[in-house]
Design a protein around this motif. Structure first.
Motif, PDB file in Angstrom:
ATOM      1  N   MET A  86       0.848  -1.199   0.000  1.00 52.09           N
ATOM      2  CA  MET A  86       0.000   0.000   0.000  1.00 52.09           C
ATOM      3  C   MET A  86       0.881   1.246   0.000  1.00 52.09           C
ATOM      4  O   MET A  86       1.983   1.240   0.548  1.00 52.09           O
ATOM      5  N   LYS A  87       0.370   2.309  -0.608  1.00 55.30           N
ATOM      6  CA  LYS A  87       1.058   3.588  -0.571  1.00 55.30           C
ATOM      7  C   LYS A  87       0.673   4.327   0.706  1.00 55.30           C
ATOM      8  O   LYS A  87      -0.391   4.087   1.292  1.00 55.30           O
ATOM      9  N   PHE A  88       1.516   5.236   1.117  1.00 55.73           N
ATOM     10  CA  PHE A  88       1.226   6.010   2.326  1.00 55.73           C
ATOM     11  C   PHE A  88      -0.076   6.806   2.164  1.00 55.73           C
ATOM     12  O   PHE A  88      -0.820   6.999   3.130  1.00 55.73           O
ATOM     13  N   SER A  89      -0.370   7.216   0.947  1.00 51.97           N
ATOM     14  CA  SER A  89      -1.599   7.985   0.680  1.00 51.97           C
ATOM     15  C   SER A  89      -2.861   7.147   0.885  1.00 51.97           C
ATOM     16  O   SER A  89      -3.969   7.695   0.992  1.00 51.97           O
ATOM     17  N   ASP A  90      -2.704   5.809   0.942  1.00 51.56           N
ATOM     18  CA  ASP A  90      -3.853   4.930   1.167  1.00 51.56           C
ATOM     19  C   ASP A  90      -4.217   4.818   2.650  1.00 51.56           C
ATOM     20  O   ASP A  90      -5.291   4.309   2.991  1.00 51.56           O
ATOM     21  N   PHE A  91      -3.321   5.269   3.545  1.00 51.68           N
ATOM     22  CA  PHE A  91      -3.576   5.155   4.975  1.00 51.68           C
ATOM     23  C   PHE A  91      -4.475   6.287   5.466  1.00 51.68           C
ATOM     24  O   PHE A  91      -4.499   7.380   4.888  1.00 51.68           O
TER      25      PHE A  91
ATOM     26  N   ASP B  86      -3.119  15.276  12.694  1.00 48.80           N
ATOM     27  CA  ASP B  86      -1.844  15.943  12.402  1.00 48.80           C
ATOM     28  C   ASP B  86      -1.202  15.435  11.117  1.00 48.80           C
ATOM     29  O   ASP B  86      -0.112  15.868  10.757  1.00 48.80           O
ATOM     30  N   GLY B  87      -1.873  14.484  10.443  1.00 49.80           N
ATOM     31  CA  GLY B  87      -1.321  13.917   9.215  1.00 49.80           C
ATOM     32  C   GLY B  87      -0.285  12.843   9.456  1.00 49.80           C
ATOM     33  O   GLY B  87       0.550  12.569   8.592  1.00 49.80           O
ATOM     34  N   HIS B  88      -0.352  12.212  10.634  1.00 48.80           N
ATOM     35  CA  HIS B  88       0.629  11.186  10.996  1.00 48.80           C
ATOM     36  C   HIS B  88      -0.035   9.815  11.151  1.00 48.80           C
ATOM     37  O   HIS B  88      -1.241   9.724  11.395  1.00 48.80           O
ATOM     38  N   LEU B  89       0.772   8.777  11.034  1.00 46.24           N
ATOM     39  CA  LEU B  89       0.306   7.396  11.192  1.00 46.24           C
ATOM     40  C   LEU B  89       0.866   6.823  12.490  1.00 46.24           C
ATOM     41  O   LEU B  89       2.091   6.721  12.646  1.00 46.24           O
ATOM     42  N   PRO B  90       0.015   6.441  13.452  1.00 46.54           N
ATOM     43  CA  PRO B  90       0.510   5.813  14.692  1.00 46.54           C
ATOM     44  C   PRO B  90       1.131   4.447  14.388  1.00 46.54           C
ATOM     45  O   PRO B  90       0.633   3.695  13.541  1.00 46.54           O
ATOM     46  N   VAL B  91       2.210   4.141  15.101  1.00 44.15           N
ATOM     47  CA  VAL B  91       2.920   2.873  14.902  1.00 44.15           C
ATOM     48  C   VAL B  91       3.107   2.186  16.247  1.00 44.15           C
ATOM     49  O   VAL B  91       3.726   2.752  17.160  1.00 44.15           O
ATOM     50  N   VAL B  92       2.565   0.979  16.382  1.00 42.62           N
ATOM     51  CA  VAL B  92       2.797   0.149  17.562  1.00 42.62           C
ATOM     52  C   VAL B  92       3.935  -0.813  17.218  1.00 42.62           C
ATOM     53  O   VAL B  92       3.912  -1.460  16.164  1.00 42.62           O
ATOM     54  N   VAL B  93       4.927  -0.904  18.109  1.00 38.05           N
ATOM     55  CA  VAL B  93       6.144  -1.675  17.815  1.00 38.05           C
ATOM     56  C   VAL B  93       6.246  -2.871  18.754  1.00 38.05           C
ATOM     57  O   VAL B  93       6.156  -2.729  19.975  1.00 38.05           O
ATOM     58  N   GLN B  94       6.449  -4.065  18.164  1.00 35.08           N
ATOM     59  CA  GLN B  94       6.574  -5.306  18.921  1.00 35.08           C
ATOM     60  C   GLN B  94       7.906  -5.988  18.641  1.00 35.08           C
ATOM     61  O   GLN B  94       8.455  -5.867  17.538  1.00 35.08           O
TER      62      GLN B  94
ATOM     63  N   MET C  26       5.445   2.986  21.151  1.00 35.67           N
ATOM     64  CA  MET C  26       4.494   3.520  20.195  1.00 35.67           C
ATOM     65  C   MET C  26       5.035   4.860  19.711  1.00 35.67           C
ATOM     66  O   MET C  26       5.578   5.646  20.491  1.00 35.67           O
ATOM     67  N   ALA C  27       4.959   5.111  18.400  1.00 37.62           N
ATOM     68  CA  ALA C  27       5.489   6.355  17.827  1.00 37.62           C
ATOM     69  C   ALA C  27       4.647   6.714  16.604  1.00 37.62           C
ATOM     70  O   ALA C  27       3.603   6.097  16.351  1.00 37.62           O
ATOM     71  N   TYR C  28       5.109   7.683  15.834  1.00 38.86           N
ATOM     72  CA  TYR C  28       4.357   8.154  14.669  1.00 38.86           C
ATOM     73  C   TYR C  28       5.270   8.249  13.444  1.00 38.86           C
ATOM     74  O   TYR C  28       6.481   8.446  13.555  1.00 38.86           O
ATOM     75  N   MET C  29       4.645   8.112  12.278  1.00 40.38           N
ATOM     76  CA  MET C  29       5.345   8.276  11.010  1.00 40.38           C
ATOM     77  C   MET C  29       4.629   9.302  10.147  1.00 40.38           C
ATOM     78  O   MET C  29       3.397   9.362  10.150  1.00 40.38           O
ATOM     79  N   ASN C  30       5.412  10.061   9.402  1.00 33.73           N
ATOM     80  CA  ASN C  30       4.853  10.793   8.268  1.00 33.73           C
ATOM     81  C   ASN C  30       5.271  10.033   7.011  1.00 33.73           C
ATOM     82  O   ASN C  30       5.889   8.969   7.094  1.00 33.73           O
TER      83      ASN C  30
END
Length: 413
Positions: free
Chosen positions: A210-215, A220-228, A238-242
């Motif tokens: 998937m492209k980032f534009s599909d998320f 704030d225009g960010h994607l939350p990321v849960v890390v395992q 937990m952090a964020y990505m642009n």
């Protein structure tokens, strides 16, 4: 056709990597794996049976530390040595065609272990009459160009010479390229593969479906990321990505985030050394939260804790039946009893009596499973299998075998 592979080559002597400083071979191989190597080619340079066994032990440690296949060659004199290399974790055992004894072993080794487990090494491609071709063994050569009808073909060359590597990859269609590695070589395999991919070479890199534009992004225009943790599933942070952070993560294989406080990209571990190497990225059902499974180096939390989630607020006691955690918990108790004997402990009784008593109990418990299985009640089988697994763990502790080694061997099968 498969991926064109980048394969660092490590020479082992007396349990250490042969280079300027006799580097820790396990740490070196783990670093090469983390930096994007596709496979490892381990050459055993032992000149005695004692050193051979030491190197075999190091190979087993390497196999436990890395997640990529190992090709192992060097000191093969008999079929037993092929078995040792494969049992040490080798995906393939490599026979050196400059040794007459190795040429004679090709058919026997291929018949016993399967042709997909045996490769041969030769100084040039002019070996068309060799019996390995008929027996299906793979070919590893050192010539610049190879007979492309024979796969896999691996050449020893300079991986970090991008022009030479690109020329070889394009013109031969070979299996891959290998390079002797010493501690002064810091190869960014992901960067090299990105360059090869741009030039049309089929290499093993991360590709998002998937492209980032599909998320669906937050306000704030960010994607939350849960890390395992990719092995234990422990939630680390937990952090964020642009978009730039997401694309950089895909390109480099290292988790990269967007720092909302500093308003800049943040490569996890760049200053602390506590990198997170990507194993998988999964989007949730609403396309608004990313789950990253990673190999965590050191601590995930800035406080120095392994995980950011260490402050318990509410907890209800419960029986944990997660198989991985149960096996590890019981095994850790057994290891503790071995290191710190406790009076009256049955486990210590077994250790005190020694290997013969432990083996006798493992055999007895195996027989009890057979007897219980003849009865209609499955509860009895459950009880006897539990007894057997416990005694098998005592045997593992006695022999210095870990659950990780067992599960890795099962996964290889």
């Amino acid at each position: 056709m498969g991926y064109f592979k980048l394969v660092p080559c490590i020479h082992l002597r007396n349990g250490e990597a042969v280079n300027n400083n006799n580097t820790d071979a396990v740490a070196l191989c783990e670093s090469l794996c983390d930096n994007g190597a596709d496979e490892l080619y381990i050459i055993d340079e032992s000149d005695s049976d004692k050193e051979h066994d030491i190197n075999i032990g190091i190979m087993k440690q390497i196999a436990s530390a890395v997640d990529i296949p190992m090709l192992i060659g060097g000191n093969i004199k008999r079929l037993e040595d092929v078995k040792k290399y494969l049992y040490a974790g080798g995906a393939m055992a490599v026979l050196d065609m400059s040794k007459d004894s190795n040429t004679a072993l090709i058919k026997a080794a291929s018949d016993r272990f399967g042709t997909e487990k045996i490769a041969v090494y030769a100084e040039n491609a002019d070996i068309a009459d060799y019996s390995w071709k008929e027996n299906g063994a793979s070919l590893i050569i050192t010539s610049k160009y190879a007979d492309t009808t024979i796969l896999p073909v691996l050449t020893l060359n300079n991986i970090d010479d991008s022009k030479n590597t690109l020329e070889f990859a394009r013109d031969t269609g070979a299996y891959g390229v290998a390079q002797n590695v010493d501690d002064s070589v810091d190869i960014d395999f992901m960067q090299i593969k990105e360059s090869l991919k741009t030039s049309g070479v089929n290499v093993n890199t991360f590709e998002s479906s998937m492209k980032f534009s599909d998320f669906k992004l937050n306000s704030d225009g960010h994607l939350p990321v849960v890390v395992q943790d990719y092995k234990t599933n422990e939630v680390l942070m937990m952090a964020y990505m642009n978009e730039e952070a997401f694309n950089t993560t895909i390109k480099t294989g290292r988790m990269t985030y967007y720092s909302r406080s500093r308003k800049e990209l943040w490569v996890k571990g760049l200053t602390s050394g506590h990198f997170q190497y990507v194993k998988s990225l999964t989007i949730d059902c609403d396309n608004d939260t990313l789950l990253a499974k990673v190999k965590q180096i050191g601590a995930a939390c800035h406080t120095g804790n392994r995980t950011c989630f260490f402050n318990t607020l509410v907890k209800k006691e419960y029986d944990d039946t997660n198989p991985l955690e149960v096996f590890n918990d019981v095994f850790n108790v057994i290891l503790d009893r071995k290191a710190n004997p406790k009076e009256g402990s049955y486990t210590n009784y077994l250790f005190d009596k020694g290997i013969d008593k432990i083996l006798k109990k493992v055999g007895e418990e195996a027989a009890e499973i057979l007897i219980a299985a003849k009865n209609p009640d499955p509860e009895e089988v459950i009880y006897e299998i539990s007894d057997f697994i416990y005694h098998a763990m005592v045997l593992m502790a006695e022999k210095g075998i870990s659950w990780e080694e067992i599960t890795r061997e099962l996964a290889r099968r």
